[in-house]
Design a protein around this motif. Structure first.
Motif, PDB file in Angstrom:
ATOM      1  N   PRO A 323      68.906 -75.228  38.902  1.00 43.10           N
ATOM      2  CA  PRO A 323      67.636 -74.511  39.117  1.00 43.10           C
ATOM      3  C   PRO A 323      67.286 -74.349  40.603  1.00 43.10           C
ATOM      4  CG  PRO A 323      67.393 -76.240  37.471  1.00 43.10           C
ATOM      5  CD  PRO A 323      68.726 -76.450  38.091  1.00 43.10           C
ATOM      6  N   PHE A 324      66.642 -73.221  40.908  1.00 43.99           N
ATOM      7  CA  PHE A 324      66.054 -72.991  42.232  1.00 43.99           C
ATOM      8  C   PHE A 324      64.558 -72.766  42.017  1.00 43.99           C
ATOM      9  CE2 PHE A 324      64.499 -70.204  45.587  1.00 43.99           C
ATOM     10  CZ  PHE A 324      64.949 -70.852  46.734  1.00 43.99           C
ATOM     11  N   ILE A 325      63.767 -73.731  42.441  1.00 42.77           N
ATOM     12  CA  ILE A 325      62.311 -73.673  42.238  1.00 42.77           C
ATOM     13  C   ILE A 325      61.637 -73.440  43.583  1.00 42.77           C
ATOM     14  CG2 ILE A 325      60.279 -74.885  41.395  1.00 42.77           C
ATOM     15  CD1 ILE A 325      62.319 -74.238  39.233  1.00 42.77           C
ATOM     16  N   SER A 326      60.823 -72.379  43.650  1.00 45.77           N
ATOM     17  CA  SER A 326      60.109 -72.037  44.888  1.00 45.77           C
ATOM     18  C   SER A 326      58.613 -72.255  44.694  1.00 45.77           C
ATOM     19  CB  SER A 326      60.387 -70.577  45.256  1.00 45.77           C
ATOM     20  OG  SER A 326      59.665 -70.206  46.401  1.00 45.77           O
ATOM     21  N   VAL A 327      57.980 -72.863  45.704  1.00 44.50           N
ATOM     22  CA  VAL A 327      56.534 -73.090  45.649  1.00 44.50           C
ATOM     23  C   VAL A 327      55.921 -72.755  47.002  1.00 44.50           C
ATOM     24  CG1 VAL A 327      56.909 -75.537  46.181  1.00 44.50           C
ATOM     25  CG2 VAL A 327      54.718 -74.809  45.252  1.00 44.50           C
ATOM     26  N   ASN A 328      54.834 -71.978  46.969  1.00 37.59           N
ATOM     27  CA  ASN A 328      54.107 -71.634  48.193  1.00 37.59           C
ATOM     28  C   ASN A 328      53.039 -72.695  48.414  1.00 37.59           C
ATOM     29  OD1 ASN A 328      52.553 -70.537  50.252  1.00 37.59           O
ATOM     30  ND2 ASN A 328      52.808 -68.443  49.505  1.00 37.59           N
ATOM     31  N   CYS A 329      53.260 -73.544  49.379  1.00 35.10           N
ATOM     32  CA  CYS A 329      52.336 -74.660  49.625  1.00 35.10           C
ATOM     33  C   CYS A 329      50.959 -74.175  50.034  1.00 35.10           C
ATOM     34  CB  CYS A 329      52.907 -75.581  50.702  1.00 35.10           C
ATOM     35  SG  CYS A 329      54.490 -76.351  50.244  1.00 35.10           S
ATOM     36  N   PRO A 333      45.909 -75.641  46.168  1.00 24.94           N
ATOM     37  CA  PRO A 333      44.787 -76.430  46.679  1.00 24.94           C
ATOM     38  C   PRO A 333      45.188 -77.893  46.835  1.00 24.94           C
ATOM     39  CG  PRO A 333      44.142 -75.095  44.791  1.00 24.94           C
ATOM     40  CD  PRO A 333      45.619 -75.035  44.861  1.00 24.94           C
ATOM     41  N   ASP A 334      44.562 -78.578  47.746  1.00 24.46           N
ATOM     42  CA  ASP A 334      44.897 -79.981  48.010  1.00 24.46           C
ATOM     43  C   ASP A 334      44.736 -80.819  46.744  1.00 24.46           C
ATOM     44  OD1 ASP A 334      45.591 -82.252  49.501  1.00 24.46           O
ATOM     45  OD2 ASP A 334      43.476 -82.751  49.787  1.00 24.46           O
ATOM     46  N   SER A 335      43.744 -80.493  45.936  1.00 26.12           N
ATOM     47  CA  SER A 335      43.478 -81.282  44.730  1.00 26.12           C
ATOM     48  C   SER A 335      44.583 -81.136  43.684  1.00 26.12           C
ATOM     49  CB  SER A 335      42.137 -80.853  44.115  1.00 26.12           C
ATOM     50  OG  SER A 335      42.158 -79.461  43.814  1.00 26.12           O
ATOM     51  N   LEU A 336      45.333 -80.032  43.747  1.00 23.14           N
ATOM     52  CA  LEU A 336      46.383 -79.794  42.754  1.00 23.14           C
ATOM     53  C   LEU A 336      47.798 -80.004  43.304  1.00 23.14           C
ATOM     54  CD1 LEU A 336      45.060 -76.561  40.986  1.00 23.14           C
ATOM     55  CD2 LEU A 336      44.908 -78.938  40.207  1.00 23.14           C
ATOM     56  N   PHE A 337      47.887 -80.251  44.628  1.00 23.88           N
ATOM     57  CA  PHE A 337      49.213 -80.346  45.249  1.00 23.88           C
ATOM     58  C   PHE A 337      50.059 -81.441  44.599  1.00 23.88           C
ATOM     59  CE2 PHE A 337      52.117 -82.121  48.411  1.00 23.88           C
ATOM     60  CZ  PHE A 337      52.827 -80.984  48.775  1.00 23.88           C
ATOM     61  N   GLY A 365      65.268 -80.574  38.989  1.00 26.61           N
ATOM     62  CA  GLY A 365      66.416 -81.376  38.560  1.00 26.61           C
ATOM     63  C   GLY A 365      67.337 -81.696  39.724  1.00 26.61           C
ATOM     64  N   ASP A 366      68.631 -81.398  39.567  1.00 24.44           N
ATOM     65  CA  ASP A 366      69.577 -81.609  40.659  1.00 24.44           C
ATOM     66  C   ASP A 366      69.918 -80.286  41.326  1.00 24.44           C
ATOM     67  OD1 ASP A 366      70.877 -80.570  38.512  1.00 24.44           O
ATOM     68  OD2 ASP A 366      72.585 -81.949  38.575  1.00 24.44           O
ATOM     69  N   GLY A 367      68.926 -79.361  41.320  1.00 21.96           N
ATOM     70  CA  GLY A 367      69.084 -78.081  42.001  1.00 21.96           C
ATOM     71  C   GLY A 367      68.427 -78.102  43.372  1.00 21.96           C
ATOM     72  N   THR A 368      67.579 -77.097  43.638  1.00 25.36           N
ATOM     73  CA  THR A 368      66.938 -76.963  44.951  1.00 25.36           C
ATOM     74  C   THR A 368      65.453 -76.687  44.771  1.00 25.36           C
ATOM     75  OG1 THR A 368      68.973 -76.074  45.920  1.00 25.36           O
ATOM     76  CG2 THR A 368      66.939 -75.691  47.131  1.00 25.36           C
ATOM     77  N   LEU A 369      64.622 -77.396  45.548  1.00 26.63           N
ATOM     78  CA  LEU A 369      63.176 -77.148  45.584  1.00 26.63           C
ATOM     79  C   LEU A 369      62.845 -76.558  46.944  1.00 26.63           C
ATOM     80  CD1 LEU A 369      60.333 -77.390  44.350  1.00 26.63           C
ATOM     81  CD2 LEU A 369      60.197 -79.682  45.351  1.00 26.63           C
ATOM     82  N   PHE A 370      62.291 -75.328  46.943  1.00 29.52           N
ATOM     83  CA  PHE A 370      61.949 -74.630  48.183  1.00 29.52           C
ATOM     84  C   PHE A 370      60.451 -74.745  48.432  1.00 29.52           C
ATOM     85  CE2 PHE A 370      60.991 -70.337  50.211  1.00 29.52           C
ATOM     86  CZ  PHE A 370      61.253 -70.797  51.499  1.00 29.52           C
ATOM     87  N   LEU A 371      60.069 -75.443  49.504  1.00 28.48           N
ATOM     88  CA  LEU A 371      58.666 -75.624  49.882  1.00 28.48           C
ATOM     89  C   LEU A 371      58.335 -74.637  50.988  1.00 28.48           C
ATOM     90  CD1 LEU A 371      58.498 -79.532  49.967  1.00 28.48           C
ATOM     91  CD2 LEU A 371      57.806 -78.010  48.110  1.00 28.48           C
ATOM     92  N   ASP A 372      57.821 -73.467  50.610  1.00 29.60           N
ATOM     93  CA  ASP A 372      57.454 -72.446  51.599  1.00 29.60           C
ATOM     94  C   ASP A 372      56.079 -72.771  52.188  1.00 29.60           C
ATOM     95  OD1 ASP A 372      57.732 -70.220  53.119  1.00 29.60           O
ATOM     96  OD2 ASP A 372      57.275 -68.784  51.525  1.00 29.60           O
ATOM     97  N   GLU A 373      55.905 -72.390  53.464  1.00 29.32           N
ATOM     98  CA  GLU A 373      54.661 -72.654  54.191  1.00 29.32           C
ATOM     99  C   GLU A 373      54.300 -74.139  54.157  1.00 29.32           C
ATOM    100  OE1 GLU A 373      53.501 -70.414  55.994  1.00 29.32           O
ATOM    101  OE2 GLU A 373      54.492 -68.647  55.169  1.00 29.32           O
ATOM    102  N   VAL A 374      55.260 -74.991  54.453  1.00 29.89           N
ATOM    103  CA  VAL A 374      55.026 -76.436  54.394  1.00 29.89           C
ATOM    104  C   VAL A 374      54.017 -76.888  55.451  1.00 29.89           C
ATOM    105  CG1 VAL A 374      56.888 -77.088  55.997  1.00 29.89           C
ATOM    106  CG2 VAL A 374      56.270 -78.633  54.111  1.00 29.89           C
ATOM    107  N   ILE A 409      65.885 -80.468  49.153  1.00 27.35           N
ATOM    108  CA  ILE A 409      64.600 -79.921  49.606  1.00 27.35           C
ATOM    109  C   ILE A 409      64.858 -78.971  50.757  1.00 27.35           C
ATOM    110  CG2 ILE A 409      62.331 -80.427  50.555  1.00 27.35           C
ATOM    111  CD1 ILE A 409      62.630 -81.467  47.757  1.00 27.35           C
ATOM    112  N   ILE A 410      64.413 -77.728  50.607  1.00 30.70           N
ATOM    113  CA  ILE A 410      64.420 -76.761  51.708  1.00 30.70           C
ATOM    114  C   ILE A 410      62.969 -76.423  52.011  1.00 30.70           C
ATOM    115  CG2 ILE A 410      65.155 -74.501  52.516  1.00 30.70           C
ATOM    116  CD1 ILE A 410      67.483 -74.605  50.632  1.00 30.70           C
ATOM    117  N   ALA A 411      62.535 -76.750  53.219  1.00 31.82           N
ATOM    118  CA  ALA A 411      61.162 -76.452  53.640  1.00 31.82           C
ATOM    119  C   ALA A 411      61.191 -75.306  54.634  1.00 31.82           C
ATOM    120  CB  ALA A 411      60.515 -77.687  54.257  1.00 31.82           C
TER     121      ALA A 411
END
Length: 583
Positions: A323-329, A333-337, A365-374, A409-411
């Motif tokens: 899996p490749f999961i992307s999330v826009n930081c 919101p801080d309360s849901l981060f 999982g054992d894929g990649t998590l992309f943290l955009d705008e970290v 982790i790719i930030a």
């Protein structure tokens, strides 16, 4: 006239033994040398005239019988040369009045032949040639006898082993092995097995490494009587082989990288790299993808394609099917981060889902998590993220059992994280944790070589998407080369899409030129506004400074280098009261 007695005297004077046999192989005659020769070998020769030749010549007589029956001997032209253990003999026909009457056996000691041969010039020349070959060989040569005693060593072997041949001749290789002069002996192995042997020998004295082959030599009785050891220096060959191996590995590495680029040319989904700077970025990303860097930081201005590059890294590594999961930081919101990133258990907080929720880290999982705008993560979120990265595990809300962090982790960010750490807006320890491997993506204005390929790719994608055949001319491409593209690739993507959708003409030059022109005017206006504001701020600051040190508007005019009415007008415009004793 020569008498019978003279002939006998002549035969007795010969140095070699002569024995005459009749047709029945009975002894007719022995000269003096024959009697002495046979007597020394324990043969009874007194009164042997008329006896069977087998009594005194047991080896030669059977051959005489056989020879007497041949046509050659009967014709007087036959000749047999042979040897026994201790002598050589020659058998020739004995003719009387043109008829075969028997045979003559001539005997000679082997050492006598050797002495005679050694005196021959051809023999001496042959010996000289063999010695020259022996000493001129670039390979080392050791010759030992059947007991392992060293008989000779050539010049090359002296240099390879750092020894003197004169001191080793006559010594046994066993002794050399026991004294540690050699670490192994191929001669010993040949003597034990009586077969050719090959070993690698390390010479401590010279630091050379030798490939040594020992070959046994056998006599006509099948007995081993010599061992010849051939030494070849493979030290330089090993160095050359190592250099060749390094070159081969380097070539394979380049080949893999080139193959990787070729293979991914059609898979990288819009990542164009015609410029040297962008090619370096892609090569770095390919290397990090193959090394499976667990944490990677992508830096670049907004719109440079950080998200696209993150997908490229994921697809280029061994986790491409994961899996490749992307999330826009910035959108969390801080309360849901924490809840979004780590997940939560049932009833973890008010409003939580009844079944709980799997976090993005676990979902990757054992894929990649992309943290955009970290860079937009709040301080509390930064602390929790750092803990998860350091310990490679995370704790879902409401859970007491940590989960392993298995994904890479790719930030990414367009912010200056170093400046943010100095301003206490970003944790310094998190920055160091994220920037173990950093890739900086150059803005579009610094990689103009990519512009043509980008425009071509975007036109192709949008034409296929909207069923059109829009294009631009080389003239307009020159115009694009002059535009700074503050929005980078994202701005270019929107510009081309807008032209394909909104322009009615097949050629987009005029439409896009108008769009770029309006953007440029807007940017100039914004720049001008900013400049005016900056000038006003400086002007106000200088007026306030002059008012503090001057006693009137005339003195302020002299201090600032302008007229007194101008000072009064500017004070009024900036809302600054004149000095107390103003004139």
């Amino acid at each position: 006239m020569t008498t019978h007695a003279d002939l006998l005297a002549i035969l007795d004077a010969a140095s070699y033994a002569v024995v005459a046999l009749d047709l029945n192989c009975r002894v007719l005659y022995l000269n003096k040398s024959a009697k002495l020769f046979l007597h020394k070998r324990g043969r009874y020769v007194e009164d042997c005239i008329g006896c069977d030749g087998d009594q005194i010549l047991p080896l030669a007589t059977p051959k005489v019988r056989k020879a007497l029956s041949t046509a050659e001997f009967k014709a007087g032209v036959g000749r047999i040369v042979d040897k026994g253990n201790q002598l050589f003999y020659e058998i020739t026909p004995l003719m009387q009045d043109g008829k075969l009457a028997g045979a003559v056996v001539s005997l000679q000691r082997p050492e006598r032949f050797e002495q005679m041969a050694c005196n021959l010039e051809t023999y001496q020349n042959l010996a000289l040639r063999l010695q020259t070959i022996f000493d001129s060989s670039s390979d080392g040569i050791w010759v030992s006898d059947e007991n392992g005693v060293v008989l000779d060593i050539n010049n090359a072997s002296e240099k390879l082993n750092g020894v003197n041949a004169a001191t080793l001749r006559g010594q046994n290789v066993r002794t050399l092995l026991e004294r540690g002069l050699i670490d192994d002996s191929v001669t010993m192995r040949v003597l034990q097995t009586k077969r050719q042997q090959t070993i690698i020998q390390n010479i401590k004295k010279t630091g050379r490494q030798l490939l040594v082959t020992g070959t046994p030599a056998f006599n006509d009785r099948g007995e081993l009587y010599l061992v010849v050891a051939n030494e070849r220096d493979i030290t330089d060959l090993n160095v050359l082989q190592e250099n060749l191996e390094q070159a081969r590995r380097a070539q394979e590495k380049v080949q893999r990288e080139l193959e990787g680029l070729t293979m991914l040319e059609y898979e990288r989904g819009g990542v164009v790299a015609e410029s040297k700077s962008m090619r370096r970025v892609l090569m770095t990303c390919l290397k990090l993808a193959q090394l499976e860097a667990t944490t990677l930081l992508l830096l670049g201005e907004s719109g440079t394609g950080k998200g696209l590059l993150a997908k490229f890294i994921h697809k280029s590594g061994p986790r491409q099917t994961k899996p490749f999961i992307s999330v826009n930081c910035a959108a969390l919101p801080d309360s849901l981060f924490e809840a979004e990133l780590f997940g939560y258990e049932k009833g973890a907080f008010t409003g939580a889902l009844e079944t709980g929720r799997v976090g993005l880290m676990e979902l990757a999982g054992d894929g990649t998590l992309f943290l955009d705008e970290v860079g937009e993560v709040s301080p509390s979120g930064q602390a929790k993220l750092l803990k998860a990265l350091d310990e490679r595990e995370f704790l879902p809300l409401g859970s007491s059992k940590p989960r392993p962090l298995e994904c890479n982790i790719i930030a990414a960010t367009n912010r200056d994280l170093k400046a943010m750490t100095e301003a206490k807006k970003f944790r310094e320890d998190l920055l160091y944790r994220l920037k173990t491997f950093t890739v900086s993506i150059p803005p579009l204005r610094e990689r103009r070589e990519d512009l043509f390929e980008l425009v071509t790719l975007l036109l192709k994608q949008n034409n296929e998407r909207y069923g059109t055949h829009k294009r631009i001319t080389p003239r307009f491409l020159d115009t694009l080369q002059q535009y700074p593209f503050p929005g980078n690739v994202r701005e270019l993507t929107g510009l081309i899409r807008q032209g394909v959708v909104m322009c009615d003409d097949v050629v987009l030059d005029d439409f896009l030129e108008d769009q770029i022109g309006s953007k440029a005017e807007q940017q100039d206006a914004e720049a001008a506004t900013s400049l005016t504001a900056a000038v006003d701020a400086v002007e106000r600051e200088m007026l306030i400074k002059a008012r503090a040190v001057c006693h009137g508007t005339r003195e302020m005019a002299t201090y600032l280098g302008i007229s007194q009415p101008t000072v009064v007008r500017k004070l009024r415009r900036h809302g600054i009261r004149p000095p107390r004793n103003a004139e």
